[in-house]
Design an enzyme around this catalytic site. Structure first.
Site, PDB file in Angstrom:
ATOM      1  N   VAL A   1      10.915   3.776 -10.829  1.00 32.94           N
ATOM      2  CA  VAL A   1      10.408   5.110 -11.165  1.00 32.94           C
ATOM      3  C   VAL A   1      11.081   6.106 -10.217  1.00 32.94           C
ATOM      4  CG1 VAL A   1       8.350   6.560 -11.347  1.00 32.94           C
ATOM      5  CG2 VAL A   1       8.230   4.132 -11.970  1.00 32.94           C
TER       6      VAL A   1
ATOM      7  N   GLY B   1       0.814  -1.217   0.000  1.00 34.02           N
ATOM      8  CA  GLY B   1       0.000   0.000   0.000  1.00 34.02           C
ATOM      9  C   GLY B   1       0.840   1.255   0.000  1.00 34.02           C
TER      10      GLY B   1
ATOM     11  N   GLY C   1       5.621   4.452  -8.679  1.00 34.36           N
ATOM     12  CA  GLY C   1       6.301   3.180  -8.947  1.00 34.36           C
ATOM     13  C   GLY C   1       5.301   2.023  -8.976  1.00 34.36           C
ATOM     14  N   HIS C   2       4.392   2.010  -7.984  1.00 31.52           N
ATOM     15  CA  HIS C   2       3.356   0.966  -7.981  1.00 31.52           C
ATOM     16  C   HIS C   2       2.403   1.152  -9.172  1.00 31.52           C
ATOM     17  CE1 HIS C   2       4.139   1.457  -3.491  1.00 31.52           C
ATOM     18  NE2 HIS C   2       4.383   0.167  -3.663  1.00 31.52           N
TER      19      HIS C   2
ATOM     20  N   GLY D   1       8.688  -4.362  -8.683  1.00 31.85           N
ATOM     21  CA  GLY D   1       9.601  -3.301  -9.088  1.00 31.85           C
ATOM     22  C   GLY D   1      11.057  -3.714  -8.925  1.00 31.85           C
ATOM     23  N   LYS D   2      11.892  -3.243  -9.852  1.00 34.50           N
ATOM     24  CA  LYS D   2      13.333  -3.516  -9.737  1.00 34.50           C
ATOM     25  C   LYS D   2      13.980  -2.699  -8.624  1.00 34.50           C
ATOM     26  CE  LYS D   2      14.462  -4.702 -14.511  1.00 34.50           C
ATOM     27  NZ  LYS D   2      15.337  -4.304 -15.644  1.00 34.50           N
ATOM     28  N   LYS D   3      13.278  -1.733  -8.093  1.00 29.96           N
ATOM     29  CA  LYS D   3      13.848  -0.965  -6.977  1.00 29.96           C
ATOM     30  C   LYS D   3      14.247  -1.918  -5.850  1.00 29.96           C
ATOM     31  CE  LYS D   3      13.507   2.268  -3.486  1.00 29.96           C
ATOM     32  NZ  LYS D   3      12.843   1.477  -2.449  1.00 29.96           N
TER      33      LYS D   3
ATOM     34  N   ARG E   1       8.908   5.001   1.916  1.00 27.72           N
ATOM     35  CA  ARG E   1       9.697   5.479   3.057  1.00 27.72           C
ATOM     36  C   ARG E   1      10.256   6.888   2.825  1.00 27.72           C
ATOM     37  NH1 ARG E   1      10.950  -0.445   3.581  1.00 27.72           N
ATOM     38  NH2 ARG E   1      10.115  -1.013   5.605  1.00 27.72           N
TER      39      ARG E   1
ATOM     40  N   LEU F   1       0.490   3.712  -2.075  1.00 32.75           N
ATOM     41  CA  LEU F   1       0.903   3.581  -3.469  1.00 32.75           C
ATOM     42  C   LEU F   1       1.473   4.882  -4.024  1.00 32.75           C
ATOM     43  CD1 LEU F   1      -2.154   1.503  -4.752  1.00 32.75           C
ATOM     44  CD2 LEU F   1       0.023   0.680  -3.802  1.00 32.75           C
TER      45      LEU F   1
END
Ligand code: PAF
Length: 276
Positions: A171, A27, A32-33, A142-144, A182, A29
């Site tokens: 993103v 959540g 990126g999400h 996500g690749k993050k 965060r 959001l």
């Protein structure tokens, strides 16, 4: 869009829904999400987003209690983009105490796992539960969270789950900072400084593309640059992309990953590096 809170109701709904693309989230959001949710539409008839802050993946001194919970605002963002929001309560996901866990591969004890013991075990366990509940054909991450994505790929392959995994590009804000829930913990001065993590990784990538192959020295330089500006660095590491093992001079497909604290906020980021 329907909000569903129980596993039984979700299963009943999805029985008629056709193919499913699934975006698991905790959540709060951000873009990126939303980028993953928009991509998901291209893969299946039905897009499911889960919103569940998973207690199993937080250590005792971590931010589980203060992790931002914004279900109403999240649903408003998803309206028109997702078909189903699955938002179970903790006692729905953990109806009995969880005594069976996914034991992630050894790499889960390195990088972020070194500072967050048990994190990837808790993460992989809830992701396996969610995949079993939703039974998607495609799932997007996500690749993050590069190490997380790597561990999920290993789990899905080694557990023979018939699910295609898509890794979405990170993103970023206009100044390069990777979007993260965060980031909102950062004060104004910290938010300005936060872009330096990405800049440090970008400098290391530039140097590698320019011929630098002494990755131990490059990592030390990056750590010193961050520490010199007041960051408390967990790690900066140049790794092979396919295994996340330490990279050597002969490797071509690399990723540089980092985690560091600004004040009390732990930020992570990474950049892929393709050497010629
Ligand atoms: O990346 C996240 O938000 C979480 O780790 C995930 C994959 C939803 C599991 O709780």
């Amino acid at each position: 869009m329907r909000q569903i809170n129980t596993i039984a109701a979700l299963r009943e709904h999805l029985a008629q829904a056709g193919t499913v693309a699934f975006v698991p989230t905790m959540g709060n959001l951000h873009e990126g999400h939303m980028d993953l949710v928009r991509q998901a539409r291209g893969y299946a008839d039905c897009v499911v987003v889960s919103i569940f802050v998973n207690p199993l993946q937080f250590g005792p001194s971590e931010d589980f209690d203060r992790y931002p919970r914004t279900l109403e605002a999240d649903c408003a963002k998803l309206d028109g983009l997702a078909d189903v929001v699955f938002a179970p309560a903790v006692n729905e996901m953990y109806a009995q105490p969880q005594t069976v866990f996914v034991e992630p591969p050894q790499i889960a004890n390195e990088l972020c796992g070194a500072a967050r013991p048990g994190h990837f075990r808790g993460m992989a366990t809830v992701v396996l539960k969610l995949l079993n509940i939703v039974q998607p054909q495609v799932t997007l991450f996500g690749k993050k969270d590069y190490q997380q994505l790597h561990i999920i790929r290993q789990m899905v392959a080694q557990m023979n789950l018939p699910i295609r995994i898509i890794g979405g590009e990170t993103v970023r804000a206009a100044d390069g900072l990777a979007l993260s829930s965060r980031n909102q913990y950062l004060g104004p001065a910290e938010r300005t400084e936060a872009t330096f993590l990405w800049q440090t990784l970008s400098n290391l990538r530039r140097d590698a593309l320019g011929g630098l192959r002494d990755y131990a020295a490059a990592q030390a330089t990056a750590v010193a640059a961050l520490a010199g500006r007041g960051w408390r660095v967990d790690y900066v590491a140049v790794r092979q992309r396919s295994t996340l093992a330490a990279a050597g001079a002969a490797d071509r497909e690399l990723v540089v990953l980092a985690a560091a604290y600004l004040g009390t906020t732990r930020l992570i980021d990474n950049l892929e590096i393709d050497l010629p």
